[in-house]
Design an enzyme around this catalytic site. Structure first.
Site, PDB file in Angstrom:
ATOM      1  N   HIS A   1      31.123  40.965  45.246  1.00 34.90           N
ATOM      2  CA  HIS A   1      32.192  40.010  44.946  1.00 34.90           C
ATOM      3  C   HIS A   1      33.508  40.492  45.554  1.00 34.90           C
ATOM      4  O   HIS A   1      34.222  39.719  46.215  1.00 34.90           O
ATOM      5  CB  HIS A   1      32.290  39.883  43.416  1.00 34.90           C
ATOM      6  CG  HIS A   1      33.428  39.072  42.913  1.00 34.90           C
ATOM      7  ND1 HIS A   1      33.262  37.851  42.288  1.00 34.90           N
ATOM      8  CD2 HIS A   1      34.767  39.295  42.904  1.00 34.90           C
ATOM      9  CE1 HIS A   1      34.433  37.372  41.927  1.00 34.90           C
ATOM     10  NE2 HIS A   1      35.376  38.233  42.289  1.00 34.90           N
ATOM     11  N   GLU A   2      33.849  41.761  45.346  1.00 39.85           N
ATOM     12  CA  GLU A   2      35.118  42.291  45.851  1.00 39.85           C
ATOM     13  C   GLU A   2      35.108  42.424  47.373  1.00 39.85           C
ATOM     14  O   GLU A   2      36.128  42.193  48.027  1.00 39.85           O
ATOM     15  CB  GLU A   2      35.414  43.642  45.197  1.00 39.85           C
ATOM     16  CG  GLU A   2      35.576  43.588  43.679  1.00 39.85           C
ATOM     17  CD  GLU A   2      36.620  42.592  43.220  1.00 39.85           C
ATOM     18  OE1 GLU A   2      37.635  42.419  43.930  1.00 39.85           O
ATOM     19  OE2 GLU A   2      36.428  41.973  42.152  1.00 39.85           O
TER      20      GLU A   2
END
Length: 383
Positions: free
Chosen positions: A143-144
């Site tokens: 996600h990051e």
């Protein structure tokens, strides 16, 4: 990966498995249409370009880097090596050339962020590391990395700075209003960007159940044996469809101060995308490449976003969205429908069609109208 029946209480060793890699993948492959349209709207906000250019040279990015370097633990082969392996793997899968530095920060609140103007920095809190198992954490790191690939870290950094600035200038007449207008627009974009990054996390982890578990834990803590994915998703459906127009307004007020969408909403959006043809095409190797980004039409992206919003409004079960659809379709008797949607503005059960001034939609008669009960006070936002 099979979903083991035992509880995930820590970082159990999960056997490695083959995951697909996406060479030269463009962030356009996984970006949510609402993310792109919100970013376009943000850039068109009056004064945003001026503020952004001014802040770009003033933001204490070096100070942030020194802060994390001095007061957090940098992930490496020698520190949090399992997180380092996940980070390198995520960058390999999404073909991010330079692996961004990642830090673990002591904070019991589960959280992660990607910030930085020149180069992105990924920060995860100890609360998050302790909450998630290996596959759930892999999705979060993906996600990051998705934020980094999309260039979201720049706007996230501006949002953090302006949020702090708004608190400092609250005493200045109109100063806080001007700053909060941009902060509100940034938050609207950032909530949409989280939906994009959730998709990137799924492309990295390639395990929908792990992504679902992670979102459930963010909502209910480390009690998976007490939770059920289907029931959790039913909450999202009830949230969207339930209530009347008052609830629709309260939903908007509740979400405005948040940087992230609600966990149930994120889970429902991600599950819907995982079942879509777009996701399957990416997994089959058919996706836009970065080499084609320069030829991408902004107007085409905007039309795609507009089409997404139009489809969302048409299919939404939310009472406010239904009303918008009726207005667009020229439905009649909207006045009475609005009054019914707000509970008749506090009218008695026998006068559901009464308006705020005591009148109704029925034709006037020779009999004078009865006195109406006092109108209820409108609901107040407690947040």
């Amino acid at each position: 990966m099979s979903d083991d029946s035992h509880q995930h209480t820590g970082h159990e060793h999960v056997p490695s498995r083959q995951r697909r890699r996406f060479p030269e993948i463009s962030s356009r492959a996984y970006e949510h249409p609402a993310d792109r349209s919100a970013l376009v709207a943000l850039r068109k906000l009056s004064g945003f370009d001026t503020v952004f250019k001014a802040l770009s040279g003033l933001l204490p990015e070096r100070s942030l880097r020194l802060l994390f370097l001095s007061d957090s633990v940098r992930v490496s082969d020698r520190q949090f090596s399992h997180l380092n392996d996940m980070l390198r793997d995520a960058c390999y899968i999404l073909d991010l050339e330079k692996v961004p530095p990642m830090y673990v920060n002591q904070d019991p609140q589960p959280n992660a962020m990607c910030i930085g103007l020149d180069e992105p920095i990924i920060v995860v809190t100890t609360g998050l590391v302790e909450l998630l198992d290996e596959e759930e954490m892999r999705a979060v790191i993906g996600h990051e990395v998705g934020h980094a690939l999309s260039g979201h870290s720049v706007y996230r950094t501006v949002l953090l700075f302006l949020t702090n600035l708004a608190l400092r200038v609250a005493w200045i007449p109109l100063g806080n209003v001007a700053v909060m207008a941009i902060v509100t627009a940034l938050r609207e974009w950032f909530r949409k960007s989280e939906l994009s990054a959730d998709r990137a996390g799924l492309l990295v982890g390639q395990d929908l159940r792990a992504s679902m578990r992670g979102l459930m834990k963010l909502a209910g803590g480390n009690h998976l044996h007490e939770m059920n994915v289907d029931a959790f998703l039913e909450q999202a459906e009830e949230y969207e469809a339930g209530g009347d127009l008052r609830d629709s307004v309260l939903k908007i007020l509740n979400v405005l101060p948040r940087s992230h969408p609600f966990a149930t909403v994120r889970a429902a959006e991600l599950k819907k995308w995982a079942a879509s043809r777009d996701y399957q095409r990416i997994m089959d190797g058919h996706y836009p490449r970065r080499s084609d980004d320069k030829d991408t039409s902004v107007s085409d992206s905007f039309r795609e976003s507009a089409a997404h919003y139009a489809g969302h409004v048409r299919s939404s079960k939310d009472p406010l969205m239904k009303l918008v659809t009726d207005i667009a379709g020229g439905a009649g008797d909207l006045g009475s429908r609005v009054r019914r949607g707000f509970g008749g503005f506090g009218a008695s059960p026998g006068s559901a069609g009464a308006g705020a001034n005591g009148s109704t939609d029925a034709p006037p008669t020779d009999t004078p109208p009865k006195d109406q009960p006092p109108r209820d006070e409108p609901p107040r936002d407690e947040n």
